[in-house]
Design an enzyme around this catalytic site. Structure first.
Site, PDB file in Angstrom:
ATOM      1  N   THR A 147      96.693  27.100  46.430  1.00  6.77           N
ATOM      2  CA  THR A 147      96.100  28.653  46.665  1.00  6.77           C
ATOM      3  C   THR A 147      94.790  28.783  46.277  1.00  6.77           C
ATOM      4  O   THR A 147      94.501  28.806  45.038  1.00  6.77           O
ATOM      5  CB  THR A 147      97.279  29.641  46.430  1.00  6.77           C
ATOM      6  OG1 THR A 147      98.529  29.476  46.830  1.00  6.77           O
ATOM      7  CG2 THR A 147      96.567  30.917  46.889  1.00  6.77           C
ATOM      8  N   LYS A 155      97.589  32.969  53.290  1.00  6.03           N
ATOM      9  CA  LYS A 155      98.237  33.086  51.830  1.00  6.03           C
ATOM     10  C   LYS A 155      97.755  34.293  51.130  1.00  6.03           C
ATOM     11  O   LYS A 155      98.364  34.939  50.121  1.00  6.03           O
ATOM     12  CB  LYS A 155      97.713  31.716  51.033  1.00  6.03           C
ATOM     13  CG  LYS A 155      98.521  31.752  49.438  1.00  6.03           C
ATOM     14  CD  LYS A 155     100.153  31.766  49.814  1.00  6.03           C
ATOM     15  CE  LYS A 155     100.776  32.054  48.194  1.00  6.03           C
ATOM     16  NZ  LYS A 155     100.742  30.526  47.546  1.00  6.03           N
TER      17      LYS A 155
END
Length: 291
Positions: A100, A175
């Protein structure tokens, strides 16, 4: 790409990365691994993965390189420079960052890779340690659709909900949406469980009652049981959640978007970090509220 011929290099064998790499290995791919701390890759090596001493060595011998590291700075360090992945993976190879990270960094990797004739995807995941172990991760992918389609068989070894979100950076933006939703939800889950305790209720009974109703969520079903048992081991680290929230806040600010729930959640997790709980699981927020 035929998995019997493809070699997959996997960098980052932490809480989630180890399970992800193991699931690839179990699906008959040849897997090379590298991690800053070699001992964290020992189980994978015992299962048949092959150790590579540096990201460069791994990239040189892999058809597909997957990275699952901690922070955007870690991503930059292993992708760029003379010894970086982009300059050492073979032309026509594939690089997939599942960390991420920043959408802007995903776009930079894509552009630099394209100059080298290398295909790049950003593919962050959600589902925690449980999803990683069960090959049930949600995988959010940014990049060229045709490249995504070629990688679907590989993604299917790790996840069950695999979605192409759009151009480079779109996976990371998706995300951020995921983390924004989780941030406020985690506060609600922890508050609900602490409330049940303070009211003298049976927390497990309350949990089993409300998780099938409108309050149901992944965090309620998977993390509330850990809170009740006093299990605060990381499925996802507090420090990594803070990193994600910082990225999301920055991106939201760039778009002129107000995110009050996200700001509040980050302030609470910052308190946990100040209390040396960075290496606990995100469910440790329960302890902060249970006073």
């Amino acid at each position: 790409m035929n998995k019997e011929k493809a070699t997959v290099g996997f960098i980052g064998t932490g809480v989630m990365g180890k399970s992800m790499a193991l699931n690839i290995l179990k699906n008959d791919y040849r897997v090379f691994v590298h991690n800053r701390t070699k001992s964290r890759a020992d189980e994978l090596i015992e299962m048949g993965a092959e150790w590579k001493d540096t990201p460069r060595d791994l990239a040189l011998q892999s058809d597909i390189v997957i990275t699952m590291v901690g922070y955007p700075k870690d991503v930059e360090d292993i992708y760029f420079g003379d010894n970086g992945i982009i300059n050492n993976v073979k032309s026509g190879g594939y690089i997939i960052d599942m960390t991420t990270s920043k959408p802007s960094l995903a776009k930079k990797i894509y552009k630099e890779a394209k100059k080298k004739g290398v295909y790049a995807l950003d593919a962050p995941v959600s589902g925690g340690d449980v999803g990683a172990k069960n090959a049930a991760l949600c995988i959010m992918v940014g990049g060229e659709e045709e490249v995504f389609k070629k990688m679907i068989p590989l993604f299917e070894t790790m996840g069950s909900n695999i979605v192409w979100e759009g151009e480079a950076g779109s996976g990371q933006h998706t995300k951020m949406c995921n983390q924004i939703a989780i941030a406020s939800n985690m506060m609600g889950v922890c508050e609900a469980m602490v409330y049940a305790k303070k009211a003298g209720l049976n927390e497990e009974k309350v949990l089993n009652t409300i998780k099938t109703g409108a309050a149901g969520s992944w965090s309620l079903s998977n993390l509330a049981p850990r809170m009740i048992k006093g299990d605060f081991a990381p499925g996802f680290y507090v420090k990594h959640f803070i990193k994600d929230m910082k990225i999301a806040l920055s991106e939201a600010e760039n778009m002129g978007l107000e995110t009050p729930g996200l700001k509040l959640a980050k302030s609470l997790y910052d308190k946990l970090a100040e209390d040396n709980k960075e290496d606990y699981g995100t469910q440790v927020l329960y302890k902060l509220l249970d006073k």
